[in-house]
Design a protein around this motif. Sequence first.
Motif, PDB file in Angstrom:
ATOM      1  N   THR A 152       0.828  -1.216   0.000  1.00 42.73           N
ATOM      2  CA  THR A 152       0.000   0.000   0.000  1.00 42.73           C
ATOM      3  C   THR A 152       0.861   1.264   0.000  1.00 42.73           C
ATOM      4  OG1 THR A 152      -1.350  -1.348   1.500  1.00 42.73           O
ATOM      5  CG2 THR A 152      -2.172   0.827   1.036  1.00 42.73           C
ATOM      6  N   GLY A 153       2.190   1.106  -0.109  1.00 44.53           N
ATOM      7  CA  GLY A 153       3.058   2.285  -0.250  1.00 44.53           C
ATOM      8  C   GLY A 153       3.766   2.724   1.013  1.00 44.53           C
ATOM      9  N   ARG A 182       4.219   6.516   5.454  1.00 48.26           N
ATOM     10  CA  ARG A 182       3.811   6.919   4.102  1.00 48.26           C
ATOM     11  C   ARG A 182       3.387   8.379   4.145  1.00 48.26           C
ATOM     12  NH1 ARG A 182      -0.976   4.704  -0.018  1.00 48.26           N
ATOM     13  NH2 ARG A 182      -1.186   6.799  -0.881  1.00 48.26           N
TER      14      ARG A 182
END
Length: 185
Positions: A152-153, A182
């Motif tokens: 999801t980064g 993030r």
Amino acid sequence: MFKFAKQLSKMKFIEAHNTDFRNEIIALYLESFSGGASKQYIDLEELNQYVDGFFSGGNVLIAIENNQLIGTLLYCPLKMDNLFPEMIQKNFNIEKCAYIAEIMVAEISRGQGIGTQLLQFFFETVDRKYFDDVFIRVWDKNTLALNLYKKTGFNSISSIHQTKRNPDKKGTFVMQKIYLHRKIV
Ligand SMILES: CC(C)(COP(=O)(O)OP(=O)(O)OC[C@H]1O[C@@H](n2cnc3c(N)ncnc32)[C@H](O)[C@@H]1OP(=O)(O)O)[C@@H](O)C(=O)NCCC(=O)NCCS
């Protein structure tokens, strides 16, 4: 494929208010963390206060299907987490950091994309006026969750040792926890 699409169509992602689904969230927490490899003693009174803290000073996102809670994501300002490492303090504006303290999906509903969608819902709804960065803390052995966050980064940026109580309340054990970061904006 059809079954998956049908399931998603009945599912809703919403922000809970006024302690909606509070008891179901507590039950989900117990299901998620009082068994399995990360088995630990959980004090019910502390857990109740902990969950209430997100209704009063944080945010409660939930996934529901047929009005049943099937997943939740609890977040708050990072300054409410008393364990975050000094390197975060030095490198980020703590006032503008969010902390995803919990993400949990009911055992029977795992592996269907609900965890991924709860994170997507967080990024769609988080108030960018208040938050620039977001952090998650995860046990280094929880590879499933770690993979989900990386996909999801999120990137690992630091780690800590956290002391937990044994399930029988006798003695403690130490878990290595990774902080992932993030950017929100
Ligand atoms: C971690 C957790 C929230 C993930 O929720 P989820 O709804 O199962 O996540 P998703 O379905 O979006 O899956 C995320 C990835 O993990 C994989 N996955 C999920 N469950 C799996 C399973 N039982 N077996 C194998 N892979 C699985 C998925 O395939 C997906 O990877 P992919 O997109 O590359 O296919 C859920 O496992 C959970 O509630 N765990 C207990 C609580 C916990 O540990 N929370 C995290 C604490 S920081």
